[in-house]
Design a protein around this motif. Structure first.
Motif, short mmCIF file in Angstrom:
data_model
loop_
_atom_site.label_atom_id
_atom_site.label_comp_id
_atom_site.label_asym_id
_atom_site.label_seq_id
_atom_site.Cartn_x
_atom_site.Cartn_y
_atom_site.Cartn_z
N TRP A 56 0.84 -1.05 0.14
CA TRP A 56 0.08 0.08 0.09
C TRP A 56 0.78 1.34 -0.04
O TRP A 56 1.63 1.44 1.00
N GLU A 61 -4.67 4.12 1.37
CA GLU A 61 -4.85 2.91 0.63
C GLU A 61 -5.18 1.73 1.59
O GLU A 61 -5.96 1.00 1.66
N LEU A 124 -7.45 0.22 -6.61
CA LEU A 124 -7.93 0.18 -5.43
C LEU A 124 -9.27 0.45 -5.09
O LEU A 124 -10.08 -0.10 -4.40
#
Length: 192
Positions: A56, A61, A124
């Motif tokens: 990440w 995120e 994402l």
């Protein structure tokens, strides 16, 4: 037959991601959004910060994936019965937002997304979004039950707004509407 060549270095530990995600959820509950940093997650999970950053690129995120990992596919698998499918979807979506970690994360994520100029990872967004599952429900609906001129993304945004108000702005309204009421409004929007 040639054996596959082993890549140099240590083998990938499949538990790293889940340990980091679980630690993130725990920290959100214990310390809130601001206290859930990459360093805190690393310390809490026993996963090195560099391993977290490889998965990440930022805490945003990480927090997004930890708190909104999509919906359980079994709870939203389309059957073709629009009203029933929307009820299951709305119930699952509301439940996803009512976990303690999601309640702690949502205001901070909303504020970040509103003010951030950094591009958001489409990968994402798709991984944590329930929008594709909502579209699948509409696509599976019986012919003639969804107006082809209605933009499904607009309807999903309205559903998201209803869920967020219900979950995040408790007490903002004295009207406590049931999931059935929300589903009825969505069906009306979709009806030809």
């Amino acid at each position: 037959m040639d054996k596959p060549r082993r890549r140099p270095g240590r083998p990938v530990d499949p538990t790293i991601s889940e340990r980091a995600l679980a630690a993130t959820r725990e920290l959100l509950e214990q310390r809130g959004f601001e206290g859930t940093t990459i360093q805190a997650v690393a310390e809490h999970s026993g996963v090195h910060a560099s391993a977290i950053y490889r998965r990440w690129p930022s805490r945003i995120e990480l927090i997004s994936e930890a708190t909104f990992p999509g919906l359980d596919p079994l709870s939203v698998e389309p059957t073709g019965d629009l009203r029933r499918d929307l009820h299951r979807f709305t119930s699952a979506y509301t439940a996803a937002f009512t976990t303690p970690a999601a309640r702690a994360a949502a205001p901070g994520l909303l504020a970040h997304n509103r003010t951030s100029t950094a591009p958001r990872s489409q990968e994402l967004i798709l991984r944590v979004s329930a929008r594709p599952q909502f579209r699948d429900i509409l696509d599976a609906a019986a012919p003639g039950s969804v107006d082809p001129h209605v933009d499904p993304d607009d309807v999903f945004d309205m559903l998201l707004g209803a869920v967020l108000v219900r979950v995040l702005v408790s007490g903002a309204t004295s009207r406590r509407r049931s999931v059935e009421h929300t589903v009825e409004m969505i069906v009306r929007l979709l009806r030809p």
